[in-house]
Design an enzyme around this catalytic site. Structure first.
Site, PDB file in Angstrom:
ATOM      1  N   ASP A  11      22.895  67.926  33.267  1.00  0.00           N
ATOM      2  CA  ASP A  11      23.440  66.437  33.894  1.00  0.00           C
ATOM      3  C   ASP A  11      22.951  67.305  34.949  1.00  0.00           C
ATOM      4  O   ASP A  11      22.701  68.200  36.296  1.00  0.00           O
ATOM      5  CB  ASP A  11      24.376  66.576  33.936  1.00  0.00           C
TER       6      ASP A  11
ATOM      7  N   ASP B 260      23.212  65.059  38.584  1.00  0.00           N
ATOM      8  CA  ASP B 260      23.928  63.947  39.031  1.00  0.00           C
ATOM      9  C   ASP B 260      25.824  64.422  39.094  1.00  0.00           C
ATOM     10  O   ASP B 260      25.923  64.121  38.251  1.00  0.00           O
ATOM     11  CB  ASP B 260      24.264  62.516  39.016  1.00  0.00           C
TER      12      ASP B 260
END
Length: 259
Positions: free
Chosen positions: A12, A14
């Site tokens: 991922d 963020d």
């Protein structure tokens, strides 16, 4: 380093590599070590607003060198899915350049007249008129797709309504549930694996959220690594009925293990 040999990495963006436009300490070293090992990797995001070029520029501004080809968005996963389902189809789109560009590149025609699909993505300015038109098109038979189910997104002033909230409004008006392509749908993981020709048995997913990153990695058969630099904590992770393969403080721990 793990119970099975990891050759490819999904992660991922963020909460794993950056936090509010600032690189997480050790993220640059982790990416550098992946490049040194020539390990295939993709940075994943449910955000469909930006193109990979936009996101690469944003990461570069944070001090992280990630090429466009190593970024996979829910918009790209959605366009890949629609291309496989109904090649050269048509769509009415609520979204921004990340989504419209991906659909154009997949051979889709964007139209307001009798589209095959209504595709809902993230946008900073949801238009009541376009939402009303989407509702009418779905009532008239268009299939309903949404890039991701996230109900809110962050802003400096607090949470903003996101794709999942607007999808709920459209569902309430039409009685039609969307098909969500992005995390936690493991389809997002499988499309990412296909994009780098990786196998689930030798791929790890690094995320900061149990309810999206870890569950979608788990359901796609990947090794799952939870980092504590984003949403989930050790305590909140314990409340879920599933567990990540491992929990580390941050990607800095993984960078050290790759050296």
């Amino acid at each position: 380093m793990t119970r099975r040999e990891i050759r490819s990495w999904l992660m991922d963006m963020d909460g794993v590599l950056v936090h509010e436009e600032t690189a997480i300490p050790g993220a640059d070293r982790f990416l550098a070590n992946l490049r040194k090992r020539e390990a295939p990797f993709l940075v994943l995001t449910n955000n469909s607003i930006y193109t990979p070029r936009d996101l690469a520029a944003r990461l570069r501004a944070s001090g992280l060198d990630v090429p466009e080809a190593s970024i996979w968005t829910s918009a790209l996963a959605t366009s890949s899915f629609l291309e496989s389902q109904r090649p050269n189809g048509s769509a009415f789109v609520i979204g921004e350049a990340g989504l419209t560009t991906a659909l154009h590149d997949a051979g889709y025609t964007l139209t307001e007249r009798d589209p095959d699909y209504v595709v809902l993505g993230e946008t900073r300015t949801y238009s009541f008129e376009r939402i009303a038109l989407a509702i009418r098109l779905i009532v008239n038979g268009a299939r309903f797709i949404a890039t991701n189910p996230d109900p809110t997104g962050p802003s400096p002033d607090g949470p903003l309504p996101a794709t999942g909230s607007v999808a709920a409004l459209i569902t309430r008006a039409t009685g039609v549930e969307p098909y969500y392509v992005g995390k936690p749908n493991p389809l997002m993981m499988r499309s990412a694996l296909n994009a780098i020709d990786a196998h689930s048995e030798t791929t790890a997913m690094i995320g900061d959220r149990m309810d999206t990153d870890i569950v979608s990695g788990l359901e796609a058969g990947l090794e799952t690594i939870l980092v504590l630099t984003g949403i989930s904590t050790v305590e909140s992770a314990e409340r879920y009925p599933y567990r990540p393969s491992r929990i580390v403080d941050s990607v800095a721990d993984l960078a050290a293990l790759l050296e």
